[in-house]
Motif scaffolding. Structure first.
Motif, short mmCIF file in Angstrom:
data_model
loop_
_atom_site.label_atom_id
_atom_site.label_comp_id
_atom_site.label_asym_id
_atom_site.label_seq_id
_atom_site.Cartn_x
_atom_site.Cartn_y
_atom_site.Cartn_z
N THR A 87 0.91 -1.01 0.09
CA THR A 87 -0.12 0.30 0.09
C THR A 87 0.90 1.79 -0.19
OG1 THR A 87 -1.82 -1.39 1.49
CG2 THR A 87 -2.17 1.08 1.10
N TYR A 88 0.55 2.24 -0.95
CA TYR A 88 1.57 3.44 -1.20
C TYR A 88 0.70 4.61 0.01
CZ TYR A 88 3.61 1.12 -4.68
OH TYR A 88 4.29 -0.08 -5.40
N PHE A 89 1.50 5.81 0.59
CA PHE A 89 0.45 6.08 0.72
C PHE A 89 1.47 7.82 0.51
CE2 PHE A 89 0.25 3.35 4.02
CZ PHE A 89 -0.88 3.14 4.36
N GLN A 90 0.78 9.24 -0.15
CA GLN A 90 0.93 10.23 -0.74
C GLN A 90 1.62 9.98 -1.25
OE1 GLN A 90 1.43 12.35 3.43
NE2 GLN A 90 -0.16 13.16 2.16
N TYR A 149 -1.01 -3.22 -9.42
CA TYR A 149 -1.62 -4.24 -8.24
C TYR A 149 -0.29 -4.97 -7.66
CZ TYR A 149 0.48 -7.04 -12.20
OH TYR A 149 1.21 -7.80 -13.33
N GLN A 150 -0.85 -5.30 -6.96
CA GLN A 150 -0.39 -6.16 -5.98
C GLN A 150 0.20 -8.06 -6.35
OE1 GLN A 150 -1.46 -5.44 -1.66
NE2 GLN A 150 -2.98 -4.61 -2.49
N THR A 151 0.52 -8.19 -5.93
CA THR A 151 1.20 -9.94 -6.84
C THR A 151 1.64 -10.44 -4.82
OG1 THR A 151 3.50 -9.80 -7.14
CG2 THR A 151 2.73 -9.02 -8.87
N ALA A 193 -2.91 -1.99 -6.13
CA ALA A 193 -2.88 -1.68 -4.45
C ALA A 193 -3.22 -0.04 -4.72
CB ALA A 193 -1.17 -1.06 -5.14
N TRP A 194 -3.76 0.49 -3.62
CA TRP A 194 -4.36 1.43 -2.75
C TRP A 194 -2.72 2.60 -3.39
CZ3 TRP A 194 -8.17 0.87 1.33
CH2 TRP A 194 -8.67 -0.53 1.06
N ASN A 195 -2.68 3.97 -3.47
CA ASN A 195 -2.73 5.25 -3.02
C ASN A 195 -2.83 5.83 -2.24
OD1 ASN A 195 -0.18 7.16 -2.77
ND2 ASN A 195 -0.93 7.88 -4.85
N PHE A 196 -2.64 5.53 -0.19
CA PHE A 196 -3.80 6.64 0.20
C PHE A 196 -3.29 8.43 -0.06
CE2 PHE A 196 -4.17 2.75 2.68
CZ PHE A 196 -6.17 3.57 3.51
N VAL A 197 -3.80 8.93 -0.86
CA VAL A 197 -3.14 10.30 -1.09
C VAL A 197 -3.79 11.68 -0.24
CG1 VAL A 197 -3.68 10.38 -3.59
CG2 VAL A 197 -5.93 10.90 -2.43
N VAL A 198 -4.92 10.70 0.87
CA VAL A 198 -5.20 11.69 2.11
C VAL A 198 -5.01 10.57 3.21
CG1 VAL A 198 -6.53 12.48 3.97
CG2 VAL A 198 -6.48 13.61 0.98
N GLY A 217 -5.58 -1.95 2.81
CA GLY A 217 -5.98 -2.19 1.28
C GLY A 217 -4.76 -3.57 0.79
N GLU A 218 -5.22 -4.05 2.34
CA GLU A 218 -5.16 -5.46 1.86
C GLU A 218 -5.79 -6.84 1.13
OE1 GLU A 218 -2.26 -7.81 2.56
OE2 GLU A 218 -0.82 -6.27 3.37
#
Ligand SMILES: *[C@@H]1O[C@H](CO)[C@@H](O)[C@H](O)[C@H]1NC(C)=O
Ligand SMILES: *[C@@H]1O[C@H](CO)[C@@H](O)[C@H](O)[C@H]1NC(C)=O
Ligand SMILES: *[C@@H]1O[C@H](CO)[C@@H](O)[C@H](O)[C@H]1NC(C)=O
Ligand SMILES: *[C@@H]1O[C@H](CO)[C@@H](O)[C@H](O)[C@H]1NC(C)=O
Ligand SMILES: *[C@@H]1O[C@H](CO)[C@@H](O)[C@H](O)[C@H]1NC(C)=O
Ligand SMILES: *[C@@H]1O[C@H](CO)[C@@H](O)[C@H](O)[C@H]1NC(C)=O
Ligand SMILES: *[C@@H]1O[C@H](CO)[C@@H](O)[C@H](O)[C@H]1NC(C)=O
Ligand SMILES: *[C@@H]1O[C@H](CO)[C@@H](O)[C@H](O)[C@H]1NC(C)=O
Ligand SMILES: *[C@@H]1O[C@H](CO)[C@@H](O)[C@H](O)[C@H]1NC(C)=O
Ligand SMILES: *[C@@H]1O[C@H](CO)[C@@H](O)[C@H](O)[C@H]1NC(C)=O
Ligand SMILES: *[C@@H]1O[C@H](CO)[C@@H](O)[C@H](O)[C@H]1NC(C)=O
Ligand SMILES: *[C@@H]1O[C@H](CO)[C@@H](O)[C@H](O)[C@H]1NC(C)=O
Length: 559
Positions: A25-28, A42-44, A54-59, A95-96
């Protein structure tokens, strides 16, 4: 809501000997949002071929907001040309991945509901036409992910269920949408041999496939009185004019239907006779509207608070027209005695922009709200005051999810956990995952030798950490050939055994005496929230522990 931070000190002590290798998972991350990681990151995994977005927490959420985040799981169904594997996905709130349902293919409506007292998944399957409508079947899955119903629209000259909605009523009937091409006099538009794409709302009994109610838009609404002109459509059966574009149906305690028409910018309140009782919005509103209530090209119209409020996703645009600078979530107060409506609140997107299609508004019991931004690959949770708790981006390019939902879903699949054994010299790492399982607290690892492949010798216990948990096996003195995991729930009861698996991939079934007491899992009978609320509470807590652990673990690398 759960006090997330109470678990933090516990987590930091307990979890360090295990690493979460599964998801990312990504953050900002500007690499993510700038496309440097690809347009659909994407995740593997090693133990699974799943490739969830895969997620990116922009906030991102932080210490002061995490307490307010509602516990539960996220249901999305990413699709689009930049999605590696389109379809239904359930995630935890970090994001898991929890469940990969992409084997059902691209889907749009994907949600949880109560059916005959049990929590179930509703999932549309089928093909999507270029005109933006679908043809297929609606599935009901129980909490083992078994299909317990497969139904579609009926008596519509072959038109099947469309993807725009499936809503379960308290009578265990399903409200579904369908589209039907038919010849129509379009000479007023200078089209000879005209074709109309009619919209149909149908109430179906999933247990026997029969229709209880069928409402056809053209019987009640003049096609020329809406906002979409035929343009280049209307000329053939393959290119009919979609004048109405039904996209949601709700039903109230009085037995009347709330039907959303995107192309009429209107919500119709329809009696069981089919007659329109009132019309909200559009060219023809029969209700008195206050300022700020105008909506356009909307989705996901739902009743709230004993039919005194209506929520909707106000797109404010479509592919050929923008009506505002941004889409918004909208909650309207409806005053039945005065036939009027007014704005209660609105939710503005983080990335102030128009989502030209799709989108939904999910008001949670706590007052928090989860909004899926449809064509724009974001969803956001807001507190009761409309402040962001977090905003997640799940793609950069052509990545969209028809809706995003938030539920307390518990499930124990009827499959076995999956194991992948990796050896590197004398070191062995065992990776394990169990697609769709929500109740695993601990993985108990055992090994067996080639002589007695089904005799499990205990090695270690490991807290579950995300979709895939990796366990290092440092003790090589036993010369294990096979490895097996047992899944333990939070009561330390075994709820599943994996196969015995070797590093070359060969497998042995679990031993004959490795049987599972189904009453300790979610049960042989698909129990929903109706059963044992006491143990459900424990279950919810254990999920948060996992969720918070991953969040804290990941945040530790960015602060
Ligand atoms: C999940 O259950 C918890 C505990 O009952 C509750 O606080 C929370 O609001 C629920 N979440 C959702 C999304 O319904
Ligand atoms: C936590 O996040 C919220 C929402 O993004 C933000 O308003 C607040 O400033 C943040 N607080 C801290 C201490 O970073
Ligand atoms: C649902 O039923 C239809 C019609 O029988 C069938 O074609 C389809 O494969 C079924 N879907 C699933 C997932 O089994
Ligand atoms: C139909 O054609 C006539 C004659 O060309 C024209 O005057 C009229 O504007 C057209 N109507 C529409 C709806 O295009
Ligand atoms: C508007 O109202 C008229 C008269 O009741 C009706 O014929 C027409 O179908 C309505 N149009 C819409 C878009 O509701
Ligand atoms: C459920 O069925 C009863 C009896 O037929 C009916 O009165 C009620 O309106 C129905 N409610 C819904 C939501 O379908
Ligand atoms: C908003 O999203 C669009 C589409 O993903 C992107 O092009 C734009 O840069 C974003 N704007 C901001 C302010 O993040
Ligand atoms: C376990 O082994 C059986 C064959 O005995 C196989 O069909 C099944 O797919 C295996 N399960 C997993 C999760 O690998
Ligand atoms: C095996 O693991 C040990 C301890 O983590 C490490 O020092 C060693 O380099 C590893 N050996 C190989 C071949 O990877
Ligand atoms: C494990 O295998 C090694 C090499 O094959 C052998 O030397 C050793 O005796 C074995 N140990 C046990 C406990 O069987
Ligand atoms: C199964 O039987 C073996 C051999 O008797 C025994 O060692 C093992 O503990 C048993 N396992 C279970 C789960 O009862
Ligand atoms: C599960 O058991 C309950 C209580 O015995 C029953 O009411 C319900 O219908 C059962 N559900 C299924 C799917 O068998």
């Amino acid at each position: 809501m759960q006090p997330l931070r109470n678990f933090l000190s516990f987590l930091c002590l307990g979890a360090l000997s295990w690493k979460a290798v599964a998801g990312t998972t990504y953050f900002q991350s500007s690499d993510y949002s700038g496309g440097a990681l690809g347009l659909g990151p994407y995740q593997t995994y090693k133990s699974s071929s799943s490739t969830p977005s895969a997620w990116n927490f922009v906030v991102p959420y932080n210490d002061s907001t995490s307490d307010q985040i509602e516990s539960g799981l996220i249901f999305v169904a990413p699709r689009g040309t930049n999605v590696n594997s389109p379809g239904a996905l359930i995630y935890d709130k970090t994001g898991e991945l929890i469940w990969d349902g992409t084997h059902f293919g691209q889907t749009l409506t994907f949600k949880m509901a109560t059916y005959k007292g049990d929590s179930v998944i509703l999932l549309w399957t089928g093909s999507v036409a270029g005109s933006g409508v679908g043809s297929g079947y609606d599935l009901i899955l129980n909490n083992k992910y078994e299909i317990i119903a497969n139904f579609t629209a009926v008596n519509l000259n072959g038109s099947l269920a469309d993807f725009h909605d499936i809503e379960m009523t308290s009578n265990n009937t399903a409200l579904i949408t369908a589209y039907q091409a038919k010849t129509w006099d379009l000479s007023a538009f200078n089209i000879t041999d005209g074709w109309l794409l009619d919209s149909v709302a149908q109430e179906v009994d999933p247990s026997n496939g029969s229709a209880i109610f069928t409402w056809t838009a053209s019987d009640h609404v003049d096609p020329s009185s809406c906002f979409a002109s035929p343009g280049t459509t209307g000329t053939s059966a393959d290119n009919p004019w979609d004048f109405f574009h039904i996209n949601s149906i709700d039903k109230d305690s009085a037995g009347n239907y709330l039907i959303s028409s995107r192309h009429c910018h209107a919500v119709y309140y329809v009696a069981s006779s089919g007659d329109i009782i009132w019309t909200m919005g559009g060219h023809n509103s029969t209700l008195t509207a206050s300022d700020g209530t105008t909506f356009a090209w909307q989705h996901d119209v739902r009743w709230h608070n004993d039919e005194t409020q209506i929520s909707l996703f106000d797109n404010e645009g479509t592919a050929w027209e923008l009506d505002s600078s941004n889409s918004r979530g909208l909650l309207l107060d409806f005053d039945a005695s005065n036939n009027s409506f007014s704005t209660n609140k609105q939710w503005i997107p983080y990335n102030v922009t128009v989502s030209e299609s799709q989108g939904n508004v999910g008001i949670l019991d706590s007052g928090n709200t989860l909004i899926g931004w449809g064509q724009i690959p974001y969803f956001s949770e807001y507190d009761a005051n409309g402040q962001f708790l977090y905003v997640v981006q799940f793609g950069v390019g052509d990545v969209q999810s028809y809706r995003a939902y938030h539920y307390n879903w518990t499930a124990t699949p009827n499959t076995r956990p999956s194991v992948f054994v990796e050896t590197d010299g004398s070191n062995t790492t065992v990776y394990t995952s169990w697609n769709g399982a929500t109740e695993v607290d601990t993985w108990q690892l055992s090994g067996s030798t080639a002589d007695s492949p089904q005799l499990a010798i205990p090695i270690s216990n490991t807290s579950r950490s995300g979709f895939e948990t990796a366990v290092s096996v440092t003790d090589s003195t036993k010369n294990f050939t096979f490895f097996q995991v047992a899944a333990l729930n939070s009561d330390k009861k075994i709820i599943a055994y994996s196969n015995f698996t070797a590093s070359d991939g060969s497998q042995q079934d679990p031993a004959a005496n490795q049987t599972v007491d189904s009453s300790s899992s979610s049960g042989s009978n698909s129990t929903g929230s109706s059963s044992s609320s006491g143990s459900n509470q424990v279950v919810v807590d254990s999920r948060i522990i996992t969720a918070v652990f991953v969040a804290v673990w990941t945040l530790a690398f960015i602060v």
